[in-house]
Design a protein around this motif. Structure first.
Motif, PDB file in Angstrom:
ATOM      1  N   ILE A 114       0.825  -1.220   0.000  1.00 11.46           N
ATOM      2  CA  ILE A 114       0.000   0.000   0.000  1.00 11.46           C
ATOM      3  C   ILE A 114       0.853   1.261   0.000  1.00 11.46           C
ATOM      4  O   ILE A 114       0.484   2.281  -0.612  1.00 11.46           O
ATOM      5  N   ASN A 115       2.007   1.240   0.665  1.00 11.08           N
ATOM      6  CA  ASN A 115       2.862   2.428   0.695  1.00 11.08           C
ATOM      7  C   ASN A 115       3.405   2.762  -0.684  1.00 11.08           C
ATOM      8  O   ASN A 115       3.703   3.933  -0.978  1.00 11.08           O
ATOM      9  N   ARG A 116       3.552   1.771  -1.542  1.00 12.43           N
ATOM     10  CA  ARG A 116       4.010   2.005  -2.904  1.00 12.43           C
ATOM     11  C   ARG A 116       2.849   2.315  -3.846  1.00 12.43           C
ATOM     12  O   ARG A 116       2.967   3.136  -4.753  1.00 12.43           O
ATOM     13  N   ALA A 117       1.727   1.643  -3.632  1.00 13.14           N
ATOM     14  CA  ALA A 117       0.619   1.739  -4.580  1.00 13.14           C
ATOM     15  C   ALA A 117      -0.268   2.952  -4.348  1.00 13.14           C
ATOM     16  O   ALA A 117      -0.805   3.510  -5.306  1.00 13.14           O
ATOM     17  N   PHE A 118      -0.441   3.366  -3.091  1.00 13.41           N
ATOM     18  CA  PHE A 118      -1.394   4.450  -2.822  1.00 13.41           C
ATOM     19  C   PHE A 118      -1.031   5.754  -3.533  1.00 13.41           C
ATOM     20  O   PHE A 118      -1.918   6.396  -4.121  1.00 13.41           O
ATOM     21  N   PRO A 119       0.234   6.206  -3.508  1.00 15.94           N
ATOM     22  CA  PRO A 119       0.537   7.462  -4.224  1.00 15.94           C
ATOM     23  C   PRO A 119       0.203   7.387  -5.712  1.00 15.94           C
ATOM     24  O   PRO A 119      -0.199   8.388  -6.311  1.00 15.94           O
ATOM     25  N   ILE A 120       0.363   6.198  -6.300  1.00 15.00           N
ATOM     26  CA  ILE A 120       0.091   6.046  -7.733  1.00 15.00           C
ATOM     27  C   ILE A 120      -1.403   6.130  -8.017  1.00 15.00           C
ATOM     28  O   ILE A 120      -1.849   6.873  -8.901  1.00 15.00           O
ATOM     29  N   ILE A 121      -2.214   5.368  -7.266  1.00  8.56           N
ATOM     30  CA  ILE A 121      -3.653   5.379  -7.515  1.00  8.56           C
ATOM     31  C   ILE A 121      -4.254   6.732  -7.148  1.00  8.56           C
ATOM     32  O   ILE A 121      -5.186   7.213  -7.806  1.00  8.56           O
ATOM     33  N   LYS A 122      -3.731   7.361  -6.118  1.00  7.86           N
ATOM     34  CA  LYS A 122      -4.196   8.700  -5.734  1.00  7.86           C
ATOM     35  C   LYS A 122      -3.964   9.687  -6.867  1.00  7.86           C
ATOM     36  O   LYS A 122      -4.865  10.462  -7.234  1.00  7.86           O
ATOM     37  N   GLU A 123      -2.777   9.667  -7.448  1.00 11.00           N
ATOM     38  CA  GLU A 123      -2.452  10.571  -8.546  1.00 11.00           C
ATOM     39  C   GLU A 123      -3.357  10.317  -9.754  1.00 11.00           C
ATOM     40  O   GLU A 123      -3.840  11.256 -10.388  1.00 11.00           O
ATOM     41  N   ARG A 124      -3.613   9.041 -10.045  1.00 13.67           N
ATOM     42  CA  ARG A 124      -4.462   8.716 -11.188  1.00 13.67           C
ATOM     43  C   ARG A 124      -5.888   9.235 -10.986  1.00 13.67           C
ATOM     44  O   ARG A 124      -6.508   9.781 -11.912  1.00 13.67           O
ATOM     45  N   ILE A 125      -6.423   9.035  -9.798  1.00 12.71           N
ATOM     46  CA  ILE A 125      -7.801   9.448  -9.521  1.00 12.71           C
ATOM     47  C   ILE A 125      -7.929  10.970  -9.566  1.00 12.71           C
ATOM     48  O   ILE A 125      -8.867  11.514 -10.174  1.00 12.71           O
ATOM     49  N   ILE A 126      -6.999  11.677  -8.945  1.00  8.69           N
ATOM     50  CA  ILE A 126      -7.076  13.142  -8.915  1.00  8.69           C
ATOM     51  C   ILE A 126      -6.906  13.707 -10.322  1.00  8.69           C
ATOM     52  O   ILE A 126      -7.622  14.640 -10.722  1.00  8.69           O
ATOM     53  N   GLU A 127      -5.983  13.154 -11.084  1.00  5.19           N
ATOM     54  CA  GLU A 127      -5.759  13.645 -12.441  1.00  5.19           C
ATOM     55  C   GLU A 127      -6.997  13.443 -13.313  1.00  5.19           C
ATOM     56  O   GLU A 127      -7.367  14.312 -14.111  1.00  5.19           O
ATOM     57  N   ALA A 128      -7.669  12.291 -13.148  1.00  9.99           N
ATOM     58  CA  ALA A 128      -8.863  12.002 -13.948  1.00  9.99           C
ATOM     59  C   ALA A 128     -10.119  12.605 -13.331  1.00  9.99           C
ATOM     60  O   ALA A 128     -11.170  12.639 -13.980  1.00  9.99           O
ATOM     61  N   ASN A 129     -10.017  13.065 -12.100  1.00  7.49           N
ATOM     62  CA  ASN A 129     -11.178  13.525 -11.334  1.00  7.49           C
ATOM     63  C   ASN A 129     -12.264  12.464 -11.319  1.00  7.49           C
ATOM     64  O   ASN A 129     -13.457  12.746 -11.388  1.00  7.49           O
ATOM     65  N   SER A 130     -11.808  11.212 -11.194  1.00  8.77           N
ATOM     66  CA  SER A 130     -12.735  10.082 -11.236  1.00  8.77           C
ATOM     67  C   SER A 130     -12.014   8.832 -10.744  1.00  8.77           C
ATOM     68  O   SER A 130     -10.815   8.668 -10.993  1.00  8.77           O
ATOM     69  N   PRO A 131     -12.728   7.932 -10.082  1.00  4.81           N
ATOM     70  CA  PRO A 131     -12.115   6.651  -9.688  1.00  4.81           C
ATOM     71  C   PRO A 131     -12.118   5.626 -10.814  1.00  4.81           C
ATOM     72  O   PRO A 131     -11.653   4.514 -10.622  1.00  4.81           O
ATOM     73  N   ASP A 132     -12.656   5.994 -11.974  1.00  2.00           N
ATOM     74  CA  ASP A 132     -12.682   5.081 -13.120  1.00  2.00           C
ATOM     75  C   ASP A 132     -11.340   5.140 -13.838  1.00  2.00           C
ATOM     76  O   ASP A 132     -11.211   5.674 -14.947  1.00  2.00           O
ATOM     77  N   VAL A 133     -10.302   4.630 -13.163  1.00  7.73           N
ATOM     78  CA  VAL A 133      -8.940   4.614 -13.700  1.00  7.73           C
ATOM     79  C   VAL A 133      -8.375   3.205 -13.542  1.00  7.73           C
ATOM     80  O   VAL A 133      -8.975   2.357 -12.881  1.00  7.73           O
ATOM     81  N   ASP A 134      -7.235   2.951 -14.150  1.00  6.22           N
ATOM     82  CA  ASP A 134      -6.601   1.638 -14.026  1.00  6.22           C
ATOM     83  C   ASP A 134      -6.164   1.393 -12.590  1.00  6.22           C
ATOM     84  O   ASP A 134      -5.612   2.283 -11.926  1.00  6.22           O
ATOM     85  N   SER A 135      -6.388   0.163 -12.103  1.00  5.05           N
ATOM     86  CA  SER A 135      -5.824  -0.236 -10.821  1.00  5.05           C
ATOM     87  C   SER A 135      -4.319  -0.372 -10.963  1.00  5.05           C
ATOM     88  O   SER A 135      -3.787  -0.448 -12.071  1.00  5.05           O
ATOM     89  N   VAL A 136      -3.628  -0.402  -9.851  1.00  6.96           N
ATOM     90  CA  VAL A 136      -2.168  -0.544  -9.861  1.00  6.96           C
ATOM     91  C   VAL A 136      -1.827  -2.026  -9.893  1.00  6.96           C
ATOM     92  O   VAL A 136      -2.216  -2.777  -8.996  1.00  6.96           O
ATOM     93  N   SER A 137      -1.131  -2.438 -10.941  1.00  2.49           N
ATOM     94  CA  SER A 137      -0.745  -3.839 -11.022  1.00  2.49           C
ATOM     95  C   SER A 137       0.197  -4.171  -9.878  1.00  2.49           C
ATOM     96  O   SER A 137       1.026  -3.364  -9.479  1.00  2.49           O
ATOM     97  N   ALA A 138       0.043  -5.384  -9.327  1.00  7.96           N
ATOM     98  CA  ALA A 138       0.726  -5.867  -8.122  1.00  7.96           C
ATOM     99  C   ALA A 138       0.067  -5.352  -6.858  1.00  7.96           C
ATOM    100  O   ALA A 138       0.516  -5.651  -5.762  1.00  7.96           O
ATOM    101  N   ALA A 139      -1.012  -4.572  -7.011  1.00  7.52           N
ATOM    102  CA  ALA A 139      -1.774  -4.096  -5.849  1.00  7.52           C
ATOM    103  C   ALA A 139      -3.246  -3.976  -6.251  1.00  7.52           C
ATOM    104  O   ALA A 139      -3.937  -3.035  -5.862  1.00  7.52           O
ATOM    105  N   THR A 140      -3.715  -4.939  -7.043  1.00  6.54           N
ATOM    106  CA  THR A 140      -5.047  -4.829  -7.630  1.00  6.54           C
ATOM    107  C   THR A 140      -6.145  -4.775  -6.578  1.00  6.54           C
ATOM    108  O   THR A 140      -7.045  -3.926  -6.644  1.00  6.54           O
TER     109      THR A 140
END
Length: 624
Positions: free
Chosen positions: A126-152
């Motif tokens: 989670i410490n590695r994956a959360f910053p990535i998924i957070k950035e994706r969601i904020i950039e898209a302004n939506s949770p409809d983004v790709d999950s982080v592989s290895a942390a699906t």
């Protein structure tokens, strides 16, 4: 990606996570965007054979469909932007383990921040994956983004919780659907991108790969590129508590616990099938690696175990694996090493016995990375049921504690390039992992037993191997029972009890009730074990009785466990310089390998040691 490779990955995920909480199945699945694009492309190709009038009609229909799709996207964006009320909203979803909670901040009608609250996810993930998924969601302004592989599982839960928060903030319910796609669908369309050039290409971002890259950079290689097929770095090493087989460390010296090179070599050779030259290289590396790690700010200061033990943790209460991997990542970034996550090697470039780089692909592109030296550090194949069934029959029936990316991608690539493979039939089966978390658990050979749902023992708990694993699987659910002495004897157990992974009971009766077995049966099982310890009876399952009883008068602890295929030990054959050999035992110029991808009896420390050796050898090839 080949169909059988995709099936292997899917089957491996199902096998290794089959005991994950059922609530994870609430994820809504829908066709990925890449699939829709592929279908449109196929329709376009079929249209080429139609008449001109038909083409005109189809073009109009296609434009209409595109307009409709654009209108939907505009509507979705409008809903995401204008209908959201500013404020902070808390929501939860079922993660990899139990409930995951977060807080979403809306400012000016858009997602401005996401904060992770109480959760039970693995820190190393989670410490590695959360910053990535957070950035994706904020950039898209939506949770409809790709999950982080290895942390699906973890990142899909974050998307689900974010969606729940947005609906509380005013987003129309069901206007967005969350999928667990990672963007690597088999039928995605890839673009032929421009090739890249580097001095050293390292394939794999685990401890072996990063050690190789860092050492090469320190040896003067200007351009070093690391590719990692997962979205987050680190292989299985990030989960390990123990960095073992390291000698001459500052922690050992402080503990008055030193070994000579002769003692080390003799001890390592007892369990090794490596060549004498590789054992010598391992020995030399083991006496240097602590100093090298400390140069990177990695201080493994806790040496534990009996006299002569070479076990190391970061601190008495901190695992070695995640700490070491995090520091290696920091060093790689500080040195300016180019790191490309989400990028997978699909083939090697080898011409006239000389390695020239690799063919790679990411989620959108395929291209070549040309390199003077190439180091392979892609891990083993513990998460590939097809390869396991081929090389280690029966192992495919056992869950794995290995990370999801350990699919043996380079087994087939090695075959195609006449690269030698060795000892493919040798696995490492860990006796017990938490069910369903998959964390390694347990300590020593005493103060514990396994029982089935009837409260009865059924196996020698200290045995191992594939047959042991199969027998354990037949008797699931398996309950691991131990006492306070065992809990306090090993940090792994202490930590897991404190985190709530393992339950505590005041009596055998209370424990029996939790298991659902007869109290009389469980009492008799423990009594029989204790009598064998005292020499009053034979142990019905162990050839030699344990040395310590289970104390029924104190606290008792119990958790469901399964066996685990922890590592595959066979792989690409490399010499003492980490140079890869072909089937005629010739060195393939410019090609190196380290870590679990190789044929080696070593493990974590070996990955770092031979990672360094591969980096040195690669640098010599580049600088000559």
């Amino acid at each position: 990606m080949k169909i059988n490779q995709l099936k292997s990955i899917v089957l491996a995920l199902s096998l290794s996570l089959v005991f994950t909480a059922c609530d994870n199945n609430t994820t809504t699945t829908e066709p990925a965007k890449e699939t829709e694009q592929s279908a449109e492309a196929e329709n376009t190709n079929e249209a080429d054979s139609t008449t001109s009038d038909e083409n005109d009609v189809e073009d109009v229909e296609k434009e209409s469909e595109e307009d409709e799709e654009n209108e939907k996207e505009d509507e979705k964006e409008s809903q995401s932007d204008s209908s959201l009320k500013d404020g902070t909203y808390q929501a939860s979803a079922n993660g990899y383990d139990r409930e995951l909670n977060l807080e979403v901040t809306i400012a000016d009608g858009k997602i401005s921040d996401i904060e992770l609250l109480e959760n039970h996810e693995s820190d190393a993930v989670i410490n590695r994956a959360f910053p990535i998924i957070k950035e994706r969601i904020i950039e898209a302004n939506s949770p409809d983004v790709d999950s982080v592989s290895a942390a699906t599982y973890s990142t899909t839960a974050i998307k689900q919780a974010t969606l729940a928060a947005l609906e509380e903030a005013g987003l129309e319910k069901d206007s967005i659907k969350v999928t667990n796609s990672t963007g690597y669908e088999e039928d995605r369309e890839l673009t032929e991108a421009e090739d890249k050039t580097t001095d050293l290409l390292v394939i794999g971002g685990g401890p072996a790969g990063l050690s190789s890259a860092i050492q090469a950079k320190q040896d003067g290689v200007e351009n070093v590129t690391v590719i990692e097929k997962m979205d987050i770095l680190s292989g299985n090493g990030k989960f390990d508590m123990n960095f073992f087989d390291m000698a001459n460390s500052e922690a050992m010296k402080a503990n008055n616990n030193e070994v000579t090179k002769e003692e080390y070599k003799e001890k390592f050779a007892e369990k090794s099938w490596d060549s004498e030259e590789r054992i010598d290289a391992m020995t030399e590396g083991a006496f240097e690696v602590d100093s090298w790690l400390r140069d990177q700010g990695i201080e493994l200061d806790y040496n534990f175990g009996e006299e002569g033990s070479m076990n190391h943790m970061a601190k008495e209460d901190e695992y070695a694996g995640d700490y070491l991997q995090t520091k290696l990542e920091e060093t790689a970034n500080e040195l300016g090493i180019e790191i490309l996550p989400g990028t997978k090697a699909t083939d090697l470039l080898i011409e006239e016995g000389k390695a020239m780089g690799a063919v790679v692909e990411d989620k959108e592109n395929t291209y070549k990375i040309n390199a003077t030296s190439t180091a392979i550090a892609t891990g083993g194949f513990a998460n590939n049921p097809e390869l396991l069934a081929e090389y280690i029959p029966g192992a495919e029936e056992i869950p794995t504690s290995n990370q999801i990316g350990a699919t043996g991608d380079f087994v087939e690539i090695a075959k195609n390039h006449n690269i030698k493979l060795g000892d493919m039939e040798k696995p490492s089966v860990f006796p017990k992992i938490l069910d369903p978390r998959r964390d390694l658990t347990g300590a020593f050979d005493s103060n514990f037993i396994f029982v089935n749902e009837n409260g009865e023992r059924f196996i020698d708990e200290t045995s191992g191997g594939v047959e042991y694993g199969q027998e354990m699987m037949k008797n699931r659910p398996v309950y691991y029972i131990f006492d306070e002495t065992a809990r306090d004897a090993f940090y792994r157990l202490t930590s897991q009890v404190e985190k709530g992974y393992i339950d505590e009971y005041d009596s055998v009766d209370a424990l029996a009730e939790a298991i659902g077995c007869e109290s009389e049966t469980l009492n008799e099982t423990i009594d029989t074990y204790n009598k064998a310890v005292k020499g009053e009876a034979d142990d019905p399952f162990r050839e030699e009785a344990a040395e310590a009883e289970i104390n029924k008068d104190g606290k008792l602890y119990c958790v469901k466990v399964t066996p685990a295929l922890h590592m595959t030990k066979g792989g690409i054959v490399a010499n003492e310089k980490a140079q890869v050999l072909d089937n005629e035992d010739n060195v393939i110029e410019g090609l190196y390998a380290a870590g679990e991808v190789t044929d080696t009896s070593g493990a974590y420390s070996s990955a770092v040691i031979f990672g360094r050796i591969s980096g040195k050898s690669a640098a010599e090839n580049i600088n000559k």
